[in-house]
Enzyme design. Structure first.
Site, short mmCIF file in Angstrom:
data_model
loop_
_atom_site.label_atom_id
_atom_site.label_comp_id
_atom_site.label_asym_id
_atom_site.label_seq_id
_atom_site.Cartn_x
_atom_site.Cartn_y
_atom_site.Cartn_z
N GLN A 262 0.86 -1.11 -0.01
CA GLN A 262 -0.12 -0.07 -0.16
C GLN A 262 0.85 1.41 0.00
O GLN A 262 0.37 2.23 -0.64
CB GLN A 262 -1.01 -0.16 1.33
N HIS A 265 1.66 3.08 -3.35
CA HIS A 265 0.71 3.88 -4.13
C HIS A 265 1.07 5.21 -4.16
O HIS A 265 1.21 5.89 -5.24
CB HIS A 265 -0.68 3.73 -3.62
N GLU A 330 -9.47 0.50 4.94
CA GLU A 330 -9.99 0.02 3.48
C GLU A 330 -9.56 -1.30 3.69
O GLU A 330 -10.35 -2.00 3.16
CB GLU A 330 -8.70 0.95 2.71
N HIS A 331 -8.16 -1.68 3.85
CA HIS A 331 -7.72 -3.14 3.95
C HIS A 331 -7.26 -3.59 5.34
O HIS A 331 -6.58 -3.05 6.03
CB HIS A 331 -6.68 -3.45 2.84
N ASP A 364 -6.81 -7.07 -4.78
CA ASP A 364 -6.56 -5.89 -5.62
C ASP A 364 -6.70 -6.36 -7.17
O ASP A 364 -7.51 -5.78 -7.83
CB ASP A 364 -5.10 -5.37 -5.39
N HIS A 423 -53.18 16.78 1.95
CA HIS A 423 -53.00 15.44 2.06
C HIS A 423 -54.18 14.63 2.72
O HIS A 423 -54.38 13.51 2.35
CB HIS A 423 -51.61 15.22 3.00
#
Length: 433
Positions: A262, A265, A330-331, A364, A423
């Protein structure tokens, strides 16, 4: 030596230190937002002409028409045919696994009938048209094509348009091959905020879509924020994250490399390890120092680990799970014995990777579940991208005469209490009938 933070959950200031570690400044650069606003307005008012000009300006691609920027299906399949067998087979196998997984997510319409013959239900329908943004040029993200396009097709989306920039005319065969495998309907070689604007507003050539999905740079993210409400979007993703919970029995090189996966990235990516074993933290730190010089993106990895990474000692795995829920990553890797005994303690995570052999990288690319996941703690209330993101639900209500008399009384009382006489009268007409 990588200067990665070391924390201990028993420290008095641990909670404060953890919050500082997780903090991420999401304030958008005002200059980016101003540029994007101008581009979107220009696309909205001038359509194709503006799109051609911006493509020439930013991508250095000269085209006399938008039609010249569209790739035919033959061109996509030619890219697929040109791939080495190994790459083609990898794409096709990944696509098959992703499709199989997402087919389990399809929702069905349903209804039920009450005793008085009133029918209530839900109708599930796919979106008509979806736009997929894919980074282009030297960047190669065929996996993003598969992960975004296949769920849309499984959902039943009839028209799937892909936009991908081709700086200086540079096309990526893997990306185009993934589009062919995913059965993308039309592909336009445009990118940036201008491509988002074209999908959101439509031009003389490119129809307006209902939803835009896919990753992009800061300009793309800013454009997606601005057009949300005119069209739907998947999410505005933050930097990538991985949190590893380990009992200290996994080879430290494996964990170090998982953290690298990660960190490579970008410099803002986050990699965190939780373990009750203090000696194991030292082993992983040693592996990080030994392995980082072997990585082509070592400068990016080093910056990410030093800026936002951490090695954290916890008291036990129970506490590790509690901290993981606070982080809401996230992971999340559960690199422990019997991960199934711990997974129920995890409430907030985009994807949970169970066992020592289940590295995040498999998710991934080819495990099957989607790799488009909530970041920046949004896993507390968000889910991975899936078929459900490309379907919408309509409520079905068919009230019988008997039901109208019964429900009309209830509606009338509530409507009068809210001061909405029309109504109430509308419901009362059905009671009298």
């Amino acid at each position: 030596m990588v200067q990665i933070k070391r924390l201990n959950s028993t420290d008095n200031n641990f909670n404060q230190a953890l919050q500082q570690l997780l903090a991420f400044d999401t304030i958008m650069d005002e200059s980016i937002d101003a540029t994007v606003a101008k581009i979107l307005t220009d696309i909205k008012t001038r359509g194709n002409a503006a799109l051609i000009e911006y493509t020439r300006q930013f991508d250095h691609v000269h085209a006399s028409s938008i039609e010249a920027l569209e790739l035919t299906r033959d061109a996509l399949h030619q890219s697929l045919s040109s791939l080495p067998n190994e790459q083609r087979q990898a794409l096709e196998l990944a696509a098959k696994r992703i499709r199989t997984y997402h087919e389990k997510q399809t929702a069905s319409s349903w209804h039920y009938q009450e005793d008085d013959s009133t029918m209530l239900g839900q109708k599930v329908t796919p979106l008509d048209r979806v736009g997929l943004y894919v980074p282009g040029g030297k960047a190669s993200y065929p996996s993003s094509v598969l992960m975004n396009a296949i769920p849309a097709k499984v959902a039943g989306v009839k028209e799937l348009y892909m936009v991908v920039p081709t700086p200086h005319g540079e096309k990526n065969d893997m990306v185009l091959a993934a589009a062919a495998i995913s059965e993308v309907d039309r592909v336009f070689t445009i990118g940036g905020a201008q491509a988002i604007g074209a999908l959101a507003y439509g031009t003389e050539t490119i129809p307006q879509v209902d939803k835009i999905v896919g990753p992009g740079n800061a300009y793309v993210a800013a454009a997606k924020r601005r057009v949300f409400g005119i069209v739907g979007i998947d999410m505005v993703a933050g930097p990538s994250e991985i949190l590893v919970i380990c009992d200290g029995k996994t080879h430290p090189d494996w964990i170090a490399m998982d953290m690298f996966s990660q960190a490579e990235h970008d410099e803002l990516a986050q990699s965190i390890l939780l373990t009750p074993n203090a000696d194991y933290l030292n082993q992983v730190a040693q592996s990080i120092d030994q392995l980082i010089d072997t990585m082509p993106r070592q400068n990016v990895i080093r910056a990410a680990l030093e800026n936002r990474g951490a090695l954290i000692q916890v008291q036990n795995l129970e506490e590790a799970c509690a901290i993981a829920n606070t982080i809401s990553p996230e992971h999340l890797e559960l690199s422990v014995d019997s991960p199934e005994l711990w997974v129920d303690k995890i409430r907030h995570a985009g994807a949970i990777f169970m066992g020592r052999h289940t590295c995040e990288a498999l998710g991934d690319y080819c495990a099957g579940p989607n790799h488009v996941l909530p970041t920046s703690r949004t896993a507390r209330f968000s889910s991975p991208l899936g078929v459900y993101d490309f379907q919408k639900r309509s409520s079905l209500i068919q009230v019988s005469q008997q039901g109208a008399a019964k429900l009309g009384e209830v509606a009338s009382v509530l409507a009068y209490s809210e001061g909405l006489q029309a109504h109430a009268r509308s419901a009362e007409y059905r009671i009298k009938a």
